[in-house]
Design a protein around this motif. Structure first.
Motif, short mmCIF file in Angstrom:
data_model
loop_
_atom_site.label_atom_id
_atom_site.label_comp_id
_atom_site.label_asym_id
_atom_site.label_seq_id
_atom_site.Cartn_x
_atom_site.Cartn_y
_atom_site.Cartn_z
N TYR A 1 14.57 -20.58 11.47
CA TYR A 1 13.74 -19.98 10.32
C TYR A 1 13.26 -18.66 10.70
CZ TYR A 1 11.03 -19.33 6.21
OH TYR A 1 10.31 -19.06 4.83
N CYS A 2 13.50 -17.39 10.20
CA CYS A 2 13.23 -16.13 10.53
C CYS A 2 12.97 -15.30 9.44
CB CYS A 2 14.07 -15.50 11.73
SG CYS A 2 13.03 -14.06 12.43
N PRO A 3 11.99 -15.55 8.66
CA PRO A 3 11.70 -14.45 7.35
C PRO A 3 11.94 -12.91 7.48
CG PRO A 3 10.05 -15.97 7.36
CD PRO A 3 10.70 -15.84 8.97
N ARG A 4 11.69 -12.41 8.80
CA ARG A 4 11.93 -11.01 8.93
C ARG A 4 13.39 -10.70 9.80
NH1 ARG A 4 6.88 -8.58 11.94
NH2 ARG A 4 7.49 -10.12 13.73
N LYS A 5 14.18 -11.68 9.98
CA LYS A 5 15.43 -11.43 10.70
C LYS A 5 16.35 -10.58 9.76
CE LYS A 5 18.90 -14.74 10.31
NZ LYS A 5 19.91 -13.84 9.89
N ARG A 6 17.37 -9.91 10.61
CA ARG A 6 18.24 -8.93 9.62
C ARG A 6 19.24 -10.06 9.69
NH1 ARG A 6 18.11 -5.55 14.20
NH2 ARG A 6 20.37 -6.00 14.52
N SER A 7 20.19 -10.00 8.27
CA SER A 7 21.03 -10.90 8.12
C SER A 7 22.32 -10.83 8.97
CB SER A 7 21.64 -10.68 6.44
OG SER A 7 22.22 -9.15 6.60
N ASP A 8 22.61 -10.10 9.67
CA ASP A 8 23.71 -9.87 10.71
C ASP A 8 23.34 -10.29 11.94
OD1 ASP A 8 21.72 -7.72 11.10
OD2 ASP A 8 23.41 -6.22 11.71
N GLN A 9 22.21 -10.74 12.26
CA GLN A 9 21.73 -11.16 13.61
C GLN A 9 22.14 -12.67 13.91
OE1 GLN A 9 17.64 -9.71 13.58
NE2 GLN A 9 18.06 -8.91 15.59
N GLN A 10 22.59 -13.14 14.87
CA GLN A 10 22.98 -14.44 15.17
C GLN A 10 21.50 -15.09 15.91
OE1 GLN A 10 25.82 -16.02 14.38
NE2 GLN A 10 26.08 -14.20 13.15
N PRO A 11 21.41 -16.36 15.79
CA PRO A 11 20.17 -17.10 16.29
C PRO A 11 20.08 -16.87 17.65
CG PRO A 11 21.81 -18.72 15.60
CD PRO A 11 22.47 -17.34 14.97
N VAL A 12 20.95 -17.01 18.58
CA VAL A 12 20.88 -16.76 20.04
C VAL A 12 20.52 -15.23 20.33
CG1 VAL A 12 22.43 -16.56 22.13
CG2 VAL A 12 22.52 -18.60 20.39
N GLU A 13 20.88 -14.28 19.45
CA GLU A 13 20.50 -12.90 19.77
C GLU A 13 19.27 -12.74 19.33
OE1 GLU A 13 21.74 -8.75 17.53
OE2 GLU A 13 22.94 -10.34 17.06
N VAL A 14 18.71 -13.22 18.47
CA VAL A 14 17.14 -13.25 17.86
C VAL A 14 16.19 -13.81 18.96
CG1 VAL A 14 15.48 -14.21 16.22
CG2 VAL A 14 17.83 -13.36 15.59
N LEU A 15 16.73 -15.04 19.57
CA LEU A 15 15.81 -15.39 20.43
C LEU A 15 15.72 -14.69 21.64
CD1 LEU A 15 16.91 -19.27 19.77
CD2 LEU A 15 14.77 -18.29 19.53
N LYS A 16 16.91 -14.20 22.22
CA LYS A 16 16.70 -13.43 23.31
C LYS A 16 16.29 -11.83 23.08
CE LYS A 16 20.74 -15.89 25.54
NZ LYS A 16 22.18 -15.85 26.09
N SER A 17 15.97 -11.71 21.99
CA SER A 17 15.61 -10.30 21.87
C SER A 17 14.17 -9.87 22.28
CB SER A 17 15.76 -9.97 20.32
OG SER A 17 14.68 -10.69 19.45
N ASN A 18 13.52 -10.76 22.31
CA ASN A 18 11.87 -10.57 22.58
C ASN A 18 11.39 -9.88 21.80
OD1 ASN A 18 11.94 -12.38 25.14
ND2 ASN A 18 12.80 -10.69 26.10
N GLY A 19 11.70 -9.86 20.33
CA GLY A 19 11.22 -9.06 19.39
C GLY A 19 10.15 -9.84 18.69
N PHE A 20 9.48 -10.86 19.13
CA PHE A 20 8.63 -11.78 18.41
C PHE A 20 7.50 -12.28 19.35
CE2 PHE A 20 12.18 -14.31 19.83
CZ PHE A 20 11.40 -15.29 20.52
#
Length: 243
Positions: free
Chosen positions: A103-122
């Motif tokens: 659950y990521c309220p600020r996530k872009r809709s085209d981002q995959q969960p693995v991509e989000v986790l590996k982004s270090n953007g949090f």
């Protein structure tokens, strides 16, 4: 004319309403409330629910809590309760299969969960306590399987249970977090992503009849009710898979 009076004997089955106390894993709050209302409507039994992490509820049960039925978020604790003499052997059943999402309220809709986790953007990632919450254990398995747990260790904040974990994210105390699919079922689907099932062990949620419920008719009827079509429809509506 002789009138014969016939005496007819009827056998009435009188069902008395009983009170039932159910311990429920935190991921199952909303469906448990709806299920208990439906069950009470059908049977007139009164159901009281107590929520918490599976591990903490287990600890309360073995220390004498008055629960009569346990709806856990895993199979392990109900099985242990049976083997330790706190639950009836043969009463254990899998009532639902849980799924976790990111659950990521600020996530872009085209981002995959693995991509989000590996982004270090949090800076903060919320998970439930893996020691007491099966959904937290599943989240930890995901991070370990992706090989990113060590990199994210200092960013992780733990909720006592999955309900508190969801609260961390929804209030902005964490930018993202692993929660139950049932918790986001009515939220914009662009704000969360399903976690592939092969990244963690199955979340098989079992129910069991506890020793304090052996003589409670409502307890046995509630476990039977969980197998009914109406109960299964309710659980599916909250995003749970069924066996």
């Amino acid at each position: 004319m002789q009138i014969l009076l016939l005496s007819l004997s009827f056998n009435f089955h009188i069902s008395y309403a009983e009170e039932l106390l159910v311990a429920v894993a935190s991921n199952f709050v909303a469906p448990a409330k709806e299920l208990s209302q439906e069950f009470s409507k059908i049977t007139t039994h009164n159901v009281r629910l107590s929520f918490g992490s599976t591990g903490k509820l287990y600890a309360q049960i073995i220390h004498g809590a008055p629960f009569q039925v346990f709806l856990a978020a895993d199979q392990e604790r109900p099985l242990r309760l049976v083997s330790e003499g706190f639950a009836e052997r043969g009463s254990q059943l899998t009532y639902a299969l849980g799924r976790i999402v990111l659950y990521c309220p600020r996530k872009r809709s085209d981002q995959q969960p693995v991509e989000v986790l590996k982004s270090n953007g949090f800076t903060r990632l919320a998970i439930a306590n893996p020691k007491t919450a099966p959904y937290g254990r599943a989240a930890l398995e995901v991070l370990q399987k992706l090989g990113i747990f060590e990199n994210l260790r200092t960013s992780i904040i733990q909720g006592d249970n999955i309900a508190q974990t969801f609260q961390f994210v929804s209030t902005g105390n964490a930018e993202l977090g692993f929660v139950s699919r049932s918790q986001v079922i009515n939220i914009d689907p662009d704000l969360y992503s399903a976690i592939p099932a092969d990244l963690h062990s199955p979340i098989q949620q079992d129910a069991v009849l506890l020793q304090k419920g052996l003589d409670n008719k409502a307890a046995r009827e509630f476990l039977e009710f969980l197998k009914s079509d109406s109960a299964r429809e309710i659980m599916q509506s909250y995003g749970y898979d069924l066996e």
